[in-house]
Design an enzyme around this catalytic site. Structure first.
Site, PDB file in Angstrom:
ATOM      1  N   GLU A 183      -8.030   8.547   3.340  1.00 55.59           N
ATOM      2  CA  GLU A 183      -7.605   8.171   1.994  1.00 55.59           C
ATOM      3  C   GLU A 183      -8.757   7.826   1.061  1.00 55.59           C
ATOM      4  O   GLU A 183      -9.754   7.227   1.473  1.00 55.59           O
ATOM      5  CB  GLU A 183      -6.630   7.001   2.067  1.00 55.59           C
TER       6      GLU A 183
ATOM      7  N   CYS B 167       0.862  -1.181   0.000  1.00 57.11           N
ATOM      8  CA  CYS B 167       0.000   0.000   0.000  1.00 57.11           C
ATOM      9  C   CYS B 167       0.898   1.230   0.000  1.00 57.11           C
ATOM     10  O   CYS B 167       1.967   1.231   0.590  1.00 57.11           O
ATOM     11  CB  CYS B 167      -0.939  -0.001   1.198  1.00 57.11           C
TER      12      CYS B 167
END
Length: 189
Positions: free
Chosen positions: A127, A78
């Site tokens: 996010e 990620c």
């Protein structure tokens, strides 16, 4: 992809609720409370097709030197695309940088937006996250500055495994959103 004048300064794209770029921020600043909504990606890779880990998810334990969530378990990879970089290109770049592999298969698996605070560091993960699932395409060559260790965890056992392992604050959100596509891939659909 040109990043910034200094390799120590990493910029991320700030986005609105629809994912439209509205500006840039330094990565660490975007994660300071109260957090700024920014573009990110998360990928879950299964083992090589036909291999012994074909139905298992490659999980990584972040290196102890990472400023955010060191030593905690997370999904395969990620991170954040560079400004203007396509999320799929960023996934291929970071999987190579962290794990030394290129995905043999890489499938977009939707989007998820979340706002979670890491209880240990106080950093905020706010996010707009592009999700991908895929398969490992070669032997791993771990970058010790990024990855402490890895484990292949059978998808059917992942929830029990996570309950026994300290993991990143964002992992539950991205796994929940990516799980249907990950299961489809594991089932050969």
């Amino acid at each position: 992809m040109t990043q910034a004048a200094s390799p120590d300064i990493v910029m991320v794209e700030l986005v609105d609720a629809d994912g439209n770029t509205i500006g840039l921020a330094e990565k660490l600043a975007a994660h300071q409370p109260p957090g700024q909504l920014h573009r990110a990606f998360s990928v879950f890779l299964l083992g090589e097709d036909g291999g012994p880990d074909a139905g298992a998810v490659l999980m990584q334990r972040r290196a102890l030197t990472k400023y955010h969530s060191p030593g905690r378990w997370s999904n395969t990879c990620c991170s954040h695309p560079f400004p203007g970089e396509a999320p799929a290109d960023a996934v291929a770049r970071r999987v190579g940088e962290e794990l030394g592999v290129k995905p043999a298969v890489l499938i977009p698996a939707g989007l998820v937006t979340y706002d979670v605070t890491d209880e240990v560091s106080g950093l905020v993960e706010k996010e707009f996250n592009h999700l991908f699932v895929g398969r490992v395409g070669s032997a791993l060559e771990l970058n010790p500055e990024e990855v402490g260790e890895v484990a292949y965890v059978p998808l059917a056992e992942l929830d029990v495994w996570l309950a026994e392992h300290d993991h990143t604050a964002w992992l539950d959100a991205v796994l929940g959103a990516a799980r249907p596509a990950l299961q489809d891939l594991a089932d050969g659909r």
